[in-house]
Enzyme design. Sequence first.
Site, PDB file in Angstrom:
ATOM      1  N   CYS A 115      18.835 -67.578   7.549  1.00  0.00           N
ATOM      2  CA  CYS A 115      18.540 -67.419   6.096  1.00  0.00           C
ATOM      3  C   CYS A 115      17.614 -68.435   5.537  1.00  0.00           C
ATOM      4  O   CYS A 115      17.553 -69.572   5.817  1.00  0.00           O
ATOM      5  CB  CYS A 115      19.935 -67.581   5.529  1.00  0.00           C
ATOM      6  SG  CYS A 115      19.900 -67.591   3.674  1.00  0.00           S
ATOM      7  N   ASP A 116      16.791 -67.910   4.807  1.00  0.00           N
ATOM      8  CA  ASP A 116      15.534 -68.732   4.333  1.00  0.00           C
ATOM      9  C   ASP A 116      16.290 -69.662   3.271  1.00  0.00           C
ATOM     10  O   ASP A 116      15.491 -70.875   3.401  1.00  0.00           O
ATOM     11  CB  ASP A 116      14.448 -67.856   3.461  1.00  0.00           C
ATOM     12  CG  ASP A 116      13.581 -67.012   4.704  1.00  0.00           C
ATOM     13  OD1 ASP A 116      13.580 -67.563   5.690  1.00  0.00           O
ATOM     14  OD2 ASP A 116      13.118 -65.863   4.155  1.00  0.00           O
TER      15      ASP A 116
END
Length: 115
Positions: free
Chosen positions: A10-11
């Site tokens: 997840c960024d």
Amino acid sequence: MTKIYGIKNCDTIKKALKWLTEQQLDFTYIDYRQDGLTAELLAEFSAACGWQNLLNTRGTTYRQLPQEDKENLDETKALALMLAQPAMIKRPLLWHKEQYHLGFKPEQYQQIFDL
């Protein structure tokens, strides 16, 4: 003890972890997929944050669910979906000073950590 929960690809998790590291803050990272997630812990998250806030309805995993899984959604059904597919939990979830905080914005974390 500060804990941050999420999934490694997840960024937003990557940004939050970078921010915490740059601030030289001690924390433990818990990856739902690697470290696991129990129904009890998820219920604790839900009690603290509300299941509606916890469920990421804008994410790909949720949007790809069959329509019947999205209909008549209540806490029990939502928690079962999130337990089966933790990518549906909004990220990151931060535990600090006995409180949970959803999401990441540098300004938000500055306030949380009194910086």
